[in-house]
Design a protein around this motif. Structure first.
Motif, mmCIF file in Angstrom:
data_model
loop_
_atom_site.group_PDB
_atom_site.id
_atom_site.type_symbol
_atom_site.label_atom_id
_atom_site.label_comp_id
_atom_site.label_asym_id
_atom_site.label_seq_id
_atom_site.Cartn_x
_atom_site.Cartn_y
_atom_site.Cartn_z
ATOM 1 N N THR A 1 1.144 -0.903 0.086
ATOM 2 C CA THR A 1 0.321 -0.088 0.151
ATOM 3 C C THR A 1 0.800 0.849 0.254
ATOM 4 O O THR A 1 0.141 2.616 0.237
ATOM 5 N N ALA A 2 1.768 1.081 -0.570
ATOM 6 C CA ALA A 2 3.411 2.538 0.404
ATOM 7 C C ALA A 2 3.448 2.650 -1.180
ATOM 8 O O ALA A 2 3.258 1.924 -2.658
ATOM 9 N N SER A 3 3.338 4.026 -1.495
ATOM 10 C CA SER A 3 3.499 4.722 -2.354
ATOM 11 C C SER A 3 4.930 4.426 -3.145
ATOM 12 O O SER A 3 6.318 4.203 -3.063
ATOM 13 N N VAL A 4 4.791 4.217 -4.556
ATOM 14 C CA VAL A 4 5.570 3.850 -5.869
ATOM 15 C C VAL A 4 6.430 4.413 -6.616
ATOM 16 O O VAL A 4 8.384 4.805 -6.371
ATOM 17 N N LEU A 5 5.904 5.655 -7.423
ATOM 18 C CA LEU A 5 6.461 7.019 -7.422
ATOM 19 C C LEU A 5 5.338 8.126 -7.069
ATOM 20 O O LEU A 5 4.458 7.625 -6.357
ATOM 21 N N THR A 6 5.922 8.850 -7.381
ATOM 22 C CA THR A 6 5.550 10.585 -7.562
ATOM 23 C C THR A 6 5.846 11.151 -8.927
ATOM 24 O O THR A 6 6.664 11.162 -9.293
ATOM 25 N N VAL A 7 4.202 11.040 -9.214
ATOM 26 C CA VAL A 7 4.226 11.879 -10.571
ATOM 27 C C VAL A 7 3.450 13.226 -11.163
ATOM 28 O O VAL A 7 2.896 13.848 -9.641
ATOM 29 N N THR A 8 3.951 14.110 -11.706
ATOM 30 C CA THR A 8 3.426 15.367 -11.659
ATOM 31 C C THR A 8 3.125 15.546 -13.023
ATOM 32 O O THR A 8 2.931 14.287 -13.421
ATOM 33 N N SER A 9 2.044 17.235 -13.183
ATOM 34 C CA SER A 9 1.652 17.283 -14.244
ATOM 35 C C SER A 9 3.208 17.708 -15.395
ATOM 36 O O SER A 9 4.874 18.039 -14.610
ATOM 37 N N THR A 10 3.394 17.239 -16.679
ATOM 38 C CA THR A 10 4.354 17.543 -17.623
ATOM 39 C C THR A 10 4.317 19.444 -17.467
ATOM 40 O O THR A 10 5.291 19.928 -18.341
ATOM 41 N N ASP A 11 3.050 20.196 -17.440
ATOM 42 C CA ASP A 11 3.060 21.364 -16.765
ATOM 43 C C ASP A 11 3.874 22.060 -16.216
ATOM 44 O O ASP A 11 3.444 21.625 -14.943
ATOM 45 N N LEU A 12 4.248 23.520 -16.368
ATOM 46 C CA LEU A 12 4.733 24.390 -14.994
ATOM 47 C C LEU A 12 4.303 25.554 -14.337
ATOM 48 O O LEU A 12 3.373 25.677 -15.361
ATOM 49 N N VAL A 13 4.100 25.204 -13.243
ATOM 50 C CA VAL A 13 3.490 26.017 -12.194
ATOM 51 C C VAL A 13 4.144 27.041 -11.265
ATOM 52 O O VAL A 13 5.596 26.649 -11.270
ATOM 53 N N VAL A 14 4.228 28.366 -11.159
ATOM 54 C CA VAL A 14 4.174 28.803 -10.496
ATOM 55 C C VAL A 14 3.243 29.122 -8.253
ATOM 56 O O VAL A 14 2.183 29.345 -8.734
ATOM 57 N N THR A 15 4.143 29.061 -7.436
ATOM 58 C CA THR A 15 3.399 28.830 -6.815
ATOM 59 C C THR A 15 4.154 29.500 -5.783
ATOM 60 O O THR A 15 5.228 30.322 -5.070
ATOM 61 N N VAL A 16 3.515 30.868 -4.501
ATOM 62 C CA VAL A 16 4.134 32.133 -4.075
ATOM 63 C C VAL A 16 3.084 31.739 -2.740
ATOM 64 O O VAL A 16 2.176 31.297 -2.837
ATOM 65 N N GLN A 17 4.058 31.848 -1.706
ATOM 66 C CA GLN A 17 3.040 32.220 -0.360
ATOM 67 C C GLN A 17 3.620 33.438 -0.321
ATOM 68 O O GLN A 17 4.352 34.171 0.758
ATOM 69 N N PRO A 18 2.729 34.684 -0.245
ATOM 70 C CA PRO A 18 2.481 36.229 0.484
ATOM 71 C C PRO A 18 2.871 36.484 1.424
ATOM 72 O O PRO A 18 2.032 35.069 2.057
ATOM 73 N N ALA A 19 2.982 37.422 1.598
ATOM 74 C CA ALA A 19 2.714 38.123 2.968
ATOM 75 C C ALA A 19 1.479 38.260 3.476
ATOM 76 O O ALA A 19 0.630 38.342 2.327
ATOM 77 N N GLU A 20 1.003 38.532 4.304
ATOM 78 C CA GLU A 20 -0.366 39.029 5.076
ATOM 79 C C GLU A 20 -0.589 40.140 4.349
ATOM 80 O O GLU A 20 -2.009 40.710 3.734
ATOM 81 N N ASN A 21 -0.091 41.264 4.569
ATOM 82 C CA ASN A 21 -0.392 42.357 4.012
ATOM 83 C C ASN A 21 -0.157 42.590 2.571
ATOM 84 O O ASN A 21 -0.691 43.784 2.038
ATOM 85 N N GLN A 22 0.206 41.574 1.429
ATOM 86 C CA GLN A 22 0.520 41.568 0.086
ATOM 87 C C GLN A 22 -1.541 40.685 -0.334
ATOM 88 O O GLN A 22 -1.611 40.515 -1.809
ATOM 89 N N LEU A 23 -2.005 39.675 0.454
ATOM 90 C CA LEU A 23 -2.562 38.864 0.253
ATOM 91 C C LEU A 23 -3.931 39.407 -0.515
ATOM 92 O O LEU A 23 -4.344 39.030 -1.253
ATOM 93 N N SER A 24 -4.934 39.988 -0.276
ATOM 94 C CA SER A 24 -5.619 41.464 -1.122
ATOM 95 C C SER A 24 -5.579 42.083 -2.460
ATOM 96 O O SER A 24 -6.054 41.874 -3.099
ATOM 97 N N ARG A 25 -3.833 41.706 -2.613
ATOM 98 C CA ARG A 25 -4.008 41.971 -4.256
ATOM 99 C C ARG A 25 -3.676 40.752 -5.645
ATOM 100 O O ARG A 25 -3.513 40.976 -5.875
ATOM 101 N N PHE A 26 -3.627 39.334 -4.086
ATOM 102 C CA PHE A 26 -3.508 37.586 -4.542
ATOM 103 C C PHE A 26 -5.457 37.507 -5.424
ATOM 104 O O PHE A 26 -5.749 37.022 -4.340
ATOM 105 N N LYS A 27 -5.820 38.200 -6.717
ATOM 106 C CA LYS A 27 -7.303 37.709 -6.656
ATOM 107 C C LYS A 27 -7.296 36.157 -7.604
ATOM 108 O O LYS A 27 -6.464 36.295 -8.378
ATOM 109 N N PRO A 28 -8.169 35.711 -7.364
ATOM 110 C CA PRO A 28 -8.347 34.706 -8.664
ATOM 111 C C PRO A 28 -8.846 35.223 -9.941
ATOM 112 O O PRO A 28 -8.980 35.876 -9.788
#
Length: 379
Positions: free
Chosen positions: A219-246
């Motif tokens: 039941t253990a993981s054999v592999l970890t796979v991903t999409s072939t597309d690249l994305v960017v992840t960001v963890q903004p500061a609390e005072n910046q969050l209001s500028r990040f909108k869907p």
């Protein structure tokens, strides 16, 4: 080029003269707070604190030219460029791992993901994991429909009149046998548990191999796979969050100096795993923002790395721009600037201006003023 002008407060301080002086005062300490990039302006006025505007020591001033150009309230945050949707792959059924893929291997629908007991385990596209054998005795279900969609897409249902429904028909068994023949495995007409891996992505990239050859399937993981597309992840500061909108637009500066546009795909609130089942940020629950890129080419050329994300804000072009310290708070409301008329400070004229965008300690103004005019600022 700036020049220095020294002005002294007048010695004669009659009430009438004081009232005249209160009409416009150069604010020596202009406090500008750009809150969340929105350009909010707050001004402290000496007379509102009960300070006298007369009898002060001489104050040195500079003059700067009114500029013309662009201004933006966009903000920047550090991020990471990486492959999208890491997903662990758990081997089901039984047997021994006899072949594993190399990291960065790309596997498409119908391709061999790994091998158990000398037989290929094939990648198929589907959101529902395999949980039983699928053959002529299988009851109706969405997993049957999922299998049939793959058989049709892979071209093994031609001439069978096969429909992507939830019934395992004789035509389905024939399509399975054709597929098994192409794989070089016994043509049983039944898809056994563990012989395929259903994943939502039709094409995956192997990110990590988490098992060793010869290991028993469990039941253990054999592999970890991903999409072939690249994305960017960001963890903004609390005072910046209001500028990040869907769906908000961003620009990503890549490690190789290139740029690519993107949009904010999702915002997920939650802590990071510290490896001990807890939150790596002390339970504060930082928000992770995921940015989908408009073009993959520049990102893949640069490769996974640290990037800088600029959130597109309000912007103006071809605007008259002055330092915020040139602004004067007027008693009747609004703002003005003093335009120098020469070396003699008394020749400076007060010009009322309309305030536009404020960002990076600069302000957009408009009124009876033009680019190149020299305005007075505190030294």
């Amino acid at each position: 080029m700036s020049r220095t002008v020294k002005t002294a407060a007048p010695a004669d301080s009659t009430p009438a003269r004081a009232r005249k002086n209160r009409r416009s005062v150069v604010v020596p300490l202009l406090l500008v707070a750009v809150l969340g990039g929105a350009g909010a302006l707050a001004v402290t006025r000496p007379w509102e604190r009960g300070e006298s505007t007369t009898g002060q020591a001489p104050v040195a001033h500079d003059v700067v030219a009114v500029g013309k150009g662009s201004l933006s309230t966009g903000i920047q945050a550090g991020g990471t460029l990486g492959f999208d949707k890491p997903t662990p792959v758990v081997a089901t059924g039984g047997g021994t791992l006899t072949a594993l893929p190399a990291v960065d291997t790309v596997v498409r629908t119908g391709g061999r993901l790994y091998e158990v007991d000398g037989r290929p385990v094939v990648l198929l596209k589907g959101a529902r994991p395999m949980w039983r054998d699928l053959g002529p005795k299988a009851t109706d279900g969405p997993d049957v429909e999922q299998l049939k969609r793959n058989l049709i897409k892979l071209g093994h249902a031609e001439g069978l009149g096969l429909e992507a429904d939830q019934k395992f028909t004789p035509g389905t068994a024939t399509a399975v046998k054709r597929w098994q023949k192409a794989l070089g495995v016994p043509q049983t007409g039944t898809v056994t548990l563990g012989s395929v891996v259903m994943l939502p992505q039709g094409t995956v990239r192997v990110q990590q191999v988490g098992a060793q050859l010869g290991a028993a399937v469990g039941t253990a993981s054999v592999l970890t796979v991903t999409s072939t597309d690249l994305v960017v992840t960001v963890q903004p500061a609390e005072n910046q969050l209001s500028r990040f909108k869907p769906n908000g637009k961003v620009t990503v500066k890549l490690a190789d100096g290139g740029t690519v546009n993107g949009r904010i795909r999702s915002l997920l609130r939650g802590g990071t795993d510290d490896g001990e089942g807890g939150s790596g940020d002390g339970g504060s629950g930082k928000t992770t923002v995921t940015v989908a890129l408009d073009a993959q080419g520049p990102a893949k050329k640069s490769g996974p790395s640290s990037v800088v994300v600029s959130v597109v804000g309000d912007s103006v072009s071809d605007a008259l721009i002055v330092p915020v310290t040139a602004l004067l708070a007027l008693d009747g409301g609004g703002y003005g600037v003093k335009v120098a008329g020469g070396a003699d400070a008394t020749a400076a004229r007060l010009v009322t201006v309309r305030l536009g965008l404020v960002a990076d300690a600069k302000a957009q103004i408009s009124g009876d003023i033009r680019a190149g005019d020299q305005v007075v600022v505190p030294k």
